[in-house]
Motif scaffolding. Structure first.
Motif, PDB file in Angstrom:
ATOM      1  N   VAL A  82       0.791  -1.297  -0.023  1.00  0.00           N
ATOM      2  CA  VAL A  82      -0.029  -0.177   0.063  1.00  0.00           C
ATOM      3  C   VAL A  82       0.776   1.206   0.041  1.00  0.00           C
ATOM      4  CG1 VAL A  82      -1.487   1.386   1.597  1.00  0.00           C
ATOM      5  CG2 VAL A  82      -1.976  -1.083   1.016  1.00  0.00           C
ATOM      6  N   GLU A  83       0.524   2.294  -0.683  1.00  0.00           N
ATOM      7  CA  GLU A  83       1.425   3.617  -0.963  1.00  0.00           C
ATOM      8  C   GLU A  83       0.582   4.397  -0.056  1.00  0.00           C
ATOM      9  OE1 GLU A  83       3.036   5.535  -4.829  1.00  0.00           O
ATOM     10  OE2 GLU A  83       0.817   5.890  -4.667  1.00  0.00           O
ATOM     11  N   LEU A  84       1.538   5.297   0.809  1.00  0.00           N
ATOM     12  CA  LEU A  84       1.035   6.314   1.769  1.00  0.00           C
ATOM     13  C   LEU A  84       1.185   7.739   1.253  1.00  0.00           C
ATOM     14  CD1 LEU A  84       2.538   4.569   4.947  1.00  0.00           C
ATOM     15  CD2 LEU A  84       0.325   4.291   3.994  1.00  0.00           C
ATOM     16  N   VAL A  85       0.221   8.523   1.508  1.00  0.00           N
ATOM     17  CA  VAL A  85       0.428  10.165   1.457  1.00  0.00           C
ATOM     18  C   VAL A  85       0.520  10.588   2.751  1.00  0.00           C
ATOM     19  CG1 VAL A  85      -0.413  12.233   0.707  1.00  0.00           C
ATOM     20  CG2 VAL A  85      -0.227  10.032  -0.723  1.00  0.00           C
ATOM     21  N   TYR A  86       1.416  11.456   3.254  1.00  0.00           N
ATOM     22  CA  TYR A  86       1.249  11.821   4.686  1.00  0.00           C
ATOM     23  C   TYR A  86       1.048  13.226   4.909  1.00  0.00           C
ATOM     24  CZ  TYR A  86       2.746  12.030   9.718  1.00  0.00           C
ATOM     25  OH  TYR A  86       2.565  12.273  10.957  1.00  0.00           O
ATOM     26  N   VAL A  87       0.154  13.731   5.414  1.00  0.00           N
ATOM     27  CA  VAL A  87       0.033  15.511   5.555  1.00  0.00           C
ATOM     28  C   VAL A  87       0.372  15.584   7.031  1.00  0.00           C
ATOM     29  CG1 VAL A  87      -1.477  17.260   5.376  1.00  0.00           C
ATOM     30  CG2 VAL A  87      -1.593  15.441   3.687  1.00  0.00           C
ATOM     31  N   ALA A  88       1.078  16.750   7.296  1.00  0.00           N
ATOM     32  CA  ALA A  88       1.650  17.215   8.292  1.00  0.00           C
ATOM     33  C   ALA A  88       1.117  18.404   8.792  1.00  0.00           C
ATOM     34  CB  ALA A  88       2.944  16.887   8.992  1.00  0.00           C
ATOM     35  N   ARG A 125     -10.040  19.777   7.784  1.00  0.00           N
ATOM     36  CA  ARG A 125     -11.211  19.745   6.709  1.00  0.00           C
ATOM     37  C   ARG A 125     -10.499  20.624   5.313  1.00  0.00           C
ATOM     38  NH1 ARG A 125     -16.669  19.517   6.703  1.00  0.00           N
ATOM     39  NH2 ARG A 125     -16.779  21.012   4.971  1.00  0.00           N
ATOM     40  N   SER A 126      -9.722  21.493   5.361  1.00  0.00           N
ATOM     41  CA  SER A 126      -9.119  22.260   4.183  1.00  0.00           C
ATOM     42  C   SER A 126      -7.879  21.388   3.826  1.00  0.00           C
ATOM     43  CB  SER A 126      -8.413  23.575   4.740  1.00  0.00           C
ATOM     44  OG  SER A 126      -8.115  24.197   3.567  1.00  0.00           O
ATOM     45  N   LEU A 127      -7.127  21.190   4.601  1.00  0.00           N
ATOM     46  CA  LEU A 127      -5.711  20.324   4.331  1.00  0.00           C
ATOM     47  C   LEU A 127      -6.041  18.997   3.584  1.00  0.00           C
ATOM     48  CD1 LEU A 127      -3.229  21.314   6.817  1.00  0.00           C
ATOM     49  CD2 LEU A 127      -3.521  21.950   4.817  1.00  0.00           C
ATOM     50  N   LEU A 180      -6.798  15.175  -0.998  1.00  0.00           N
ATOM     51  CA  LEU A 180      -7.704  14.217  -1.730  1.00  0.00           C
ATOM     52  C   LEU A 180      -7.924  14.842  -3.230  1.00  0.00           C
ATOM     53  CD1 LEU A 180     -10.255  13.443   0.869  1.00  0.00           C
ATOM     54  CD2 LEU A 180      -8.504  11.965   0.054  1.00  0.00           C
ATOM     55  N   ARG A 181      -7.658  16.157  -3.421  1.00  0.00           N
ATOM     56  CA  ARG A 181      -7.791  16.695  -4.854  1.00  0.00           C
ATOM     57  C   ARG A 181      -6.546  16.340  -5.599  1.00  0.00           C
ATOM     58  NH1 ARG A 181     -11.077  21.042  -2.534  1.00  0.00           N
ATOM     59  NH2 ARG A 181      -9.171  21.809  -1.786  1.00  0.00           N
ATOM     60  N   GLU A 182      -5.485  16.298  -5.028  1.00  0.00           N
ATOM     61  CA  GLU A 182      -4.150  16.031  -5.624  1.00  0.00           C
ATOM     62  C   GLU A 182      -3.922  14.513  -5.682  1.00  0.00           C
ATOM     63  OE1 GLU A 182       0.600  17.173  -5.539  1.00  0.00           O
ATOM     64  OE2 GLU A 182      -0.934  18.133  -4.311  1.00  0.00           O
TER      65      GLU A 182
END
Length: 277
Positions: free
Chosen positions: A27-33, A53-55, A60-62
């Motif tokens: 599984v590939e991960l995307v991490y937002v901090a 909510r915003s981030l 998810l758009r990208e």
């Protein structure tokens, strides 16, 4: 290839990401901090809700994702209903692992190490009442610990004596089990264990989240084995503030070698960092 978005206010969620990668290597991960808003415990709830909510919506758009993991105790108590209303992507939150701690404690004395915000929240009272009502529970909410751990990414040493002093209530209560009630804390479990050699069980939520993620992806039919797994376990790590110095080496040490590293995301001025970040 399935993809999971992992969200936290800082680098603490990397402990959860590491558990997910260990269980779900394909599984590939995307991490937002959201380190520009760190720490969430100091923010009013409407601010935390708006930032999350915003981030997450921007991520998810990208990046098309099959699952969202909110790897932050404070955010999980605030944003989950709104996120689930906002998107069809399944959302998993995190709560302190009181139930498994009560299941393994022998002397029925449990320590909860968390942020001051988590220690104060009624949901922790409810968890203790529901799952550990027969236990003596000692709570420690330290205001600087998450800051020390964030700084360790850049090579700053933890203040050993101050850390040991902060854990003194657990020694006095003779706890045999400690709940790591913040996702930052498993990142320093070895240091904590050196301070508390008599603790038999260290409990966090990472493995439970990984199992839940696996089940949800199986229900979606999103899991598929690949020959070699993703080139980078973390396809992208996106910071709303500056990228911590030494991040790439730190993540590689956790088995989470990153691909794209960006700071000041998603602002126009954000730039992709080099591998030396």
């Amino acid at each position: 290839m399935a993809r999971i978005l992992v969200f936290d206010s800082g680098i603490g969620g990397l402990s959860v990401a590491a558990c997910i990668h260990q269980r779900l290597a394909d599984v590939e991960l995307v991490y937002v901090a959201d380190n520009a808003g760190f720490p969430y415990g100091d923010q009013p709830e409407p601010v935390v809700l708006g930032r999350c909510r915003s981030l997450i919506a921007e991520a998810l758009r990208e990046f098309s994702c099959d699952l969202i993991v909110v790897a932050c105790n404070t955010a999980s108590t605030i944003v989950l209903p709104d996120l689930r209303a906002m998107t069809d992507v399944p959302v998993v939150g995190v709560v302190p692992a009181i139930k498994p701690a009560a299941a393994c404690s022998v002397n029925r004395r449990i320590g909860v190490l968390a942020t001051p915000a988590t220690i104060r929240r009624p949901y922790l009272d409810n968890l203790i009442r529901e799952f550990a009502n027969d236990c003596q529970v000692t709570r420690v909410g330290h205001p600087q610990l998450v800051h020390w751990i964030e700084g360790s990414v850049s090579g700053n040493d933890l203040p050993g004596q101050a850390l040991s002093d902060a854990l003194q209530p657990f020694r006095e209560s003779a706890v045999d089990t400690v709940v790591l009630g913040c996702t930052h804390y498993p990142l320093i479990q070895r240091q904590l264990a050196r301070c508390l050699p008599d603790v038999r069980f260290w409990v966090d939520s990472g493995d439970a989240i990984a199992r839940r993620a696996e089940w949800l992806l199986e229900q979606q039919g999103s899991l598929a084995a690949t020959a070699d797994g993703p080139e980078h376990p973390v396809r992208a790590i996106l910071f709303s503030g500056a990228v911590p110095e030494g991040l790439a080496a730190y993540m590689t040490g956790l088995g989470l070698a990153p691909g794209d590293i960006r700071g000041h995301w998603p602002g126009v001025g954000g730039a992709t960092a080099t591998a030396s970040a």
